[in-house]
Design a protein around this motif. Structure first.
Motif, PDB file in Angstrom:
ATOM      1  N   GLU A  80      61.750  54.833  32.737  1.00  0.00           N
ATOM      2  CA  GLU A  80      60.520  54.925  33.589  1.00  0.00           C
ATOM      3  C   GLU A  80      59.089  55.789  32.624  1.00  0.00           C
ATOM      4  O   GLU A  80      58.007  54.673  32.754  1.00  0.00           O
ATOM      5  CB  GLU A  80      60.008  56.224  34.920  1.00  0.00           C
ATOM      6  CG  GLU A  80      61.123  55.925  35.780  1.00  0.00           C
ATOM      7  CD  GLU A  80      60.758  56.123  37.211  1.00  0.00           C
ATOM      8  OE1 GLU A  80      61.041  55.621  38.449  1.00  0.00           O
ATOM      9  OE2 GLU A  80      60.330  57.681  37.193  1.00  0.00           O
ATOM     10  N   ALA A  81      59.546  56.145  31.733  1.00  0.00           N
ATOM     11  CA  ALA A  81      58.872  56.739  30.272  1.00  0.00           C
ATOM     12  C   ALA A  81      58.418  55.672  29.295  1.00  0.00           C
ATOM     13  O   ALA A  81      57.119  55.143  29.173  1.00  0.00           O
ATOM     14  CB  ALA A  81      59.385  57.753  29.954  1.00  0.00           C
ATOM     15  N   LEU A  82      59.583  54.512  29.077  1.00  0.00           N
ATOM     16  CA  LEU A  82      59.094  53.607  28.272  1.00  0.00           C
ATOM     17  C   LEU A  82      57.972  52.152  29.695  1.00  0.00           C
ATOM     18  O   LEU A  82      57.217  52.372  28.273  1.00  0.00           O
ATOM     19  CB  LEU A  82      60.895  52.868  27.847  1.00  0.00           C
ATOM     20  CG  LEU A  82      60.423  51.645  27.561  1.00  0.00           C
ATOM     21  CD1 LEU A  82      59.411  51.677  25.944  1.00  0.00           C
ATOM     22  CD2 LEU A  82      61.443  50.177  26.848  1.00  0.00           C
ATOM     23  N   THR A  83      58.212  52.459  30.375  1.00  0.00           N
ATOM     24  CA  THR A  83      57.903  51.683  31.150  1.00  0.00           C
ATOM     25  C   THR A  83      55.852  52.107  31.717  1.00  0.00           C
ATOM     26  O   THR A  83      55.061  51.201  31.496  1.00  0.00           O
ATOM     27  CB  THR A  83      57.939  51.727  32.651  1.00  0.00           C
ATOM     28  OG1 THR A  83      59.151  50.790  32.723  1.00  0.00           O
ATOM     29  CG2 THR A  83      56.921  50.925  34.048  1.00  0.00           C
ATOM     30  N   GLU A  84      55.730  53.703  31.054  1.00  0.00           N
ATOM     31  CA  GLU A  84      54.418  54.198  31.149  1.00  0.00           C
ATOM     32  C   GLU A  84      53.902  53.676  30.151  1.00  0.00           C
ATOM     33  O   GLU A  84      53.134  53.350  29.379  1.00  0.00           O
ATOM     34  CB  GLU A  84      54.453  55.799  31.553  1.00  0.00           C
ATOM     35  CG  GLU A  84      54.901  55.693  32.398  1.00  0.00           C
ATOM     36  CD  GLU A  84      54.032  55.878  33.550  1.00  0.00           C
ATOM     37  OE1 GLU A  84      52.884  55.319  32.799  1.00  0.00           O
ATOM     38  OE2 GLU A  84      54.281  56.406  33.992  1.00  0.00           O
ATOM     39  N   VAL A  85      54.533  53.737  28.733  1.00  0.00           N
ATOM     40  CA  VAL A  85      54.269  53.545  27.459  1.00  0.00           C
ATOM     41  C   VAL A  85      53.675  52.202  27.125  1.00  0.00           C
ATOM     42  O   VAL A  85      52.727  51.611  26.677  1.00  0.00           O
ATOM     43  CB  VAL A  85      55.189  53.730  26.436  1.00  0.00           C
ATOM     44  CG1 VAL A  85      54.356  53.326  25.249  1.00  0.00           C
ATOM     45  CG2 VAL A  85      55.236  55.484  26.155  1.00  0.00           C
ATOM     46  N   LEU A  86      54.762  51.005  27.827  1.00  0.00           N
ATOM     47  CA  LEU A  86      54.349  49.860  27.834  1.00  0.00           C
ATOM     48  C   LEU A  86      53.022  49.229  28.478  1.00  0.00           C
ATOM     49  O   LEU A  86      52.202  48.148  28.448  1.00  0.00           O
ATOM     50  CB  LEU A  86      55.796  48.759  28.614  1.00  0.00           C
ATOM     51  CG  LEU A  86      56.856  48.557  27.061  1.00  0.00           C
ATOM     52  CD1 LEU A  86      57.710  48.592  28.245  1.00  0.00           C
ATOM     53  CD2 LEU A  86      56.413  48.640  25.903  1.00  0.00           C
ATOM     54  N   VAL A 130      59.019  54.216  16.865  1.00  0.00           N
ATOM     55  CA  VAL A 130      59.844  53.060  16.780  1.00  0.00           C
ATOM     56  C   VAL A 130      61.790  53.743  16.649  1.00  0.00           C
ATOM     57  O   VAL A 130      61.656  53.508  15.221  1.00  0.00           O
ATOM     58  CB  VAL A 130      60.231  52.500  16.982  1.00  0.00           C
ATOM     59  CG1 VAL A 130      61.536  51.588  17.718  1.00  0.00           C
ATOM     60  CG2 VAL A 130      59.460  51.404  18.397  1.00  0.00           C
ATOM     61  N   THR A 131      62.411  54.721  17.104  1.00  0.00           N
ATOM     62  CA  THR A 131      62.934  55.893  15.552  1.00  0.00           C
ATOM     63  C   THR A 131      63.891  55.277  15.976  1.00  0.00           C
ATOM     64  O   THR A 131      65.424  54.735  16.833  1.00  0.00           O
ATOM     65  CB  THR A 131      63.415  57.099  15.967  1.00  0.00           C
ATOM     66  OG1 THR A 131      61.730  57.828  16.180  1.00  0.00           O
ATOM     67  CG2 THR A 131      63.617  58.154  14.389  1.00  0.00           C
ATOM     68  N   HIS A 132      65.150  54.625  14.482  1.00  0.00           N
ATOM     69  CA  HIS A 132      66.825  54.833  14.296  1.00  0.00           C
ATOM     70  C   HIS A 132      66.642  54.823  12.799  1.00  0.00           C
ATOM     71  O   HIS A 132      66.338  55.398  12.462  1.00  0.00           O
ATOM     72  CB  HIS A 132      66.894  53.424  14.248  1.00  0.00           C
ATOM     73  CG  HIS A 132      65.645  52.314  14.591  1.00  0.00           C
ATOM     74  ND1 HIS A 132      66.513  50.570  13.354  1.00  0.00           N
ATOM     75  CD2 HIS A 132      64.354  51.980  14.099  1.00  0.00           C
ATOM     76  CE1 HIS A 132      65.316  49.984  12.952  1.00  0.00           C
ATOM     77  NE2 HIS A 132      64.086  50.271  13.085  1.00  0.00           N
ATOM     78  N   GLY A 133      67.634  54.300  12.360  1.00  0.00           N
ATOM     79  CA  GLY A 133      68.658  54.743  10.997  1.00  0.00           C
ATOM     80  C   GLY A 133      68.875  56.287  10.963  1.00  0.00           C
ATOM     81  O   GLY A 133      68.919  57.239  12.283  1.00  0.00           O
ATOM     82  N   LEU A 253      60.119  44.233  19.577  1.00  0.00           N
ATOM     83  CA  LEU A 253      59.337  43.029  19.990  1.00  0.00           C
ATOM     84  C   LEU A 253      58.683  43.532  22.182  1.00  0.00           C
ATOM     85  O   LEU A 253      57.582  42.828  21.951  1.00  0.00           O
ATOM     86  CB  LEU A 253      60.149  42.386  20.710  1.00  0.00           C
ATOM     87  CG  LEU A 253      59.754  41.405  21.385  1.00  0.00           C
ATOM     88  CD1 LEU A 253      59.150  40.213  20.348  1.00  0.00           C
ATOM     89  CD2 LEU A 253      61.276  39.898  21.465  1.00  0.00           C
ATOM     90  N   GLU A 254      59.096  44.331  22.965  1.00  0.00           N
ATOM     91  CA  GLU A 254      58.288  44.585  23.940  1.00  0.00           C
ATOM     92  C   GLU A 254      56.685  45.423  23.040  1.00  0.00           C
ATOM     93  O   GLU A 254      56.064  44.520  24.851  1.00  0.00           O
ATOM     94  CB  GLU A 254      59.515  45.040  25.021  1.00  0.00           C
ATOM     95  CG  GLU A 254      60.495  44.739  25.041  1.00  0.00           C
ATOM     96  CD  GLU A 254      60.357  43.736  26.040  1.00  0.00           C
ATOM     97  OE1 GLU A 254      60.252  43.672  27.181  1.00  0.00           O
ATOM     98  OE2 GLU A 254      60.891  42.575  25.655  1.00  0.00           O
ATOM     99  N   LEU A 255      56.645  46.069  22.786  1.00  0.00           N
ATOM    100  CA  LEU A 255      55.614  47.008  22.651  1.00  0.00           C
ATOM    101  C   LEU A 255      54.950  45.542  21.606  1.00  0.00           C
ATOM    102  O   LEU A 255      53.216  45.964  22.355  1.00  0.00           O
ATOM    103  CB  LEU A 255      55.854  48.392  21.701  1.00  0.00           C
ATOM    104  CG  LEU A 255      56.791  49.119  22.349  1.00  0.00           C
ATOM    105  CD1 LEU A 255      57.507  50.214  20.991  1.00  0.00           C
ATOM    106  CD2 LEU A 255      55.833  50.131  23.071  1.00  0.00           C
ATOM    107  N   GLN A 256      55.049  45.433  20.864  1.00  0.00           N
ATOM    108  CA  GLN A 256      54.309  43.894  20.639  1.00  0.00           C
ATOM    109  C   GLN A 256      53.774  42.978  21.509  1.00  0.00           C
ATOM    110  O   GLN A 256      52.442  42.793  21.459  1.00  0.00           O
ATOM    111  CB  GLN A 256      54.834  43.739  19.511  1.00  0.00           C
ATOM    112  CG  GLN A 256      55.166  43.923  18.172  1.00  0.00           C
ATOM    113  CD  GLN A 256      56.228  43.364  16.833  1.00  0.00           C
ATOM    114  OE1 GLN A 256      57.281  43.076  17.109  1.00  0.00           O
ATOM    115  NE2 GLN A 256      55.554  42.480  15.384  1.00  0.00           N
ATOM    116  N   GLN A 257      54.688  43.257  22.847  1.00  0.00           N
ATOM    117  CA  GLN A 257      53.978  41.736  23.312  1.00  0.00           C
ATOM    118  C   GLN A 257      53.263  42.170  23.971  1.00  0.00           C
ATOM    119  O   GLN A 257      52.674  41.682  24.759  1.00  0.00           O
ATOM    120  CB  GLN A 257      55.562  40.827  24.368  1.00  0.00           C
ATOM    121  CG  GLN A 257      56.244  40.441  23.140  1.00  0.00           C
ATOM    122  CD  GLN A 257      57.239  40.019  24.326  1.00  0.00           C
ATOM    123  OE1 GLN A 257      57.843  41.000  25.273  1.00  0.00           O
ATOM    124  NE2 GLN A 257      58.056  38.348  23.963  1.00  0.00           N
TER     125      GLN A 257
END
Length: 263
Positions: A80-86, A130-133, A253-257
């Motif tokens: 749900e939080a990710l959907t808000e950002v997208l 977008v945090t990883h590593g 990729l989802e964010l870029q789209q």
């Protein structure tokens, strides 16, 4: 399963409850309590302030017992939080691919914020990490850092997670963005300070899974947990406000789209 959904409808809540129950995900998802302190957003940031409120109300599940290697259902991440950002509409939005805890990532996002907001006059500019590593280690709370000796993964420069400590400069005059010691300066580079400016920090599940594997391999596993259980415990100790995503590369990729510019 009880889910607190903020602005989501009762019907949506029931639908999610039934779906989650069908796949055996019994849990309580709670809203994030981020932004307990006052926001540091600029005047005119109408869309950004509204997003921050919605994200604070969006549920976060942090009671996992185990997690799979590959997340294959939205209930396993903060969908749900990710959907808000997208769904964020303003065109000024940037997704940062952050991987190195010791790198200049926080300062670079701070500079982007200052330039977009005050140089180019985009008060609703949204920055997403977008945090990883090893950078993903900065999104764990002190409890997990102490228990699993995360310095061994982060490096000697990080005996503790100093990046989640907001500095005193954040209490300075928020209206003076030229203050070289103020909350918009290099003297207050921290995750909480950037969150108060609307930056969204996302934590990669794949990174969490790999960190759990590294801890098991090095023998830092005091409770002798399975890989799936240790990854779950790490997930449960993400700092407040963080958005759990299924994977960094795929989410970028989802964010870029939807119009986020890659950084």
């Amino acid at each position: 399963m009880t889910i607190i959904t903020g602005r989501r409808s009762v019907l949506r809540t029931v639908a999610l409850t039934v779906t989650a129950g069908a796949i055996g995900l019994a849990s309580v998802a709670k809203p994030a309590a981020a932004a307990a302190k006052s926001a540091l957003t600029p005047a005119g940031a109408t869309h950004l302030n509204a997003l921050m409120k919605r994200l604070a109300q969006a549920p976060r599940r942090r009671d996992f017992k185990t997690v799979p290697m590959v997340l294959d259902h939205p209930e396993q991440w903060d969908h749900e939080a990710l959907t808000e950002v997208l769904s964020y509409q303003p065109a000024a939005k940037q997704a940062w691919d952050n991987t190195d805890i010791a790198g200049p990532w926080l300062n670079m996002m701070r500079n982007a914020l200052n330039t977009q907001i005050w140089s180019f006059k985009h008060p609703d500019f949204l920055a997403v990490s977008v945090t990883h590593g090893t950078a993903d280690l900065a999104l764990y709370d002190p409890t997990i850092w102490d228990k699993y000796q995360l310095t061994s993964l982060a490096g000697d420069e990080f005996r503790t997670n100093t990046l989640i400590i907001e500095r005193n400069e954040a209490a300075a005059d928020t209206g003076n963005y030229e203050d070289p010691a103020g909350p918009f300066s290099g003297d207050d580079i921290s995750i909480p300070a950037l969150m108060r400016r609307g930056v969204v920090f996302m934590s990669c599940h794949n990174a969490i899974w790999e960190q759990a594997a590294a801890l098991i391999k090095t023998g830092i596993n005091p409770d002798k947990l399975s890989h799936a259980a240790l990854a779950a415990e790490l997930t449960n100790h993400l700092v407040d406000g963080v958005v759990l995503i299924p994977g960094a590369g795929g989410t970028l990729l989802e964010l870029q789209q939807v119009g986020f510019h890659y950084a």
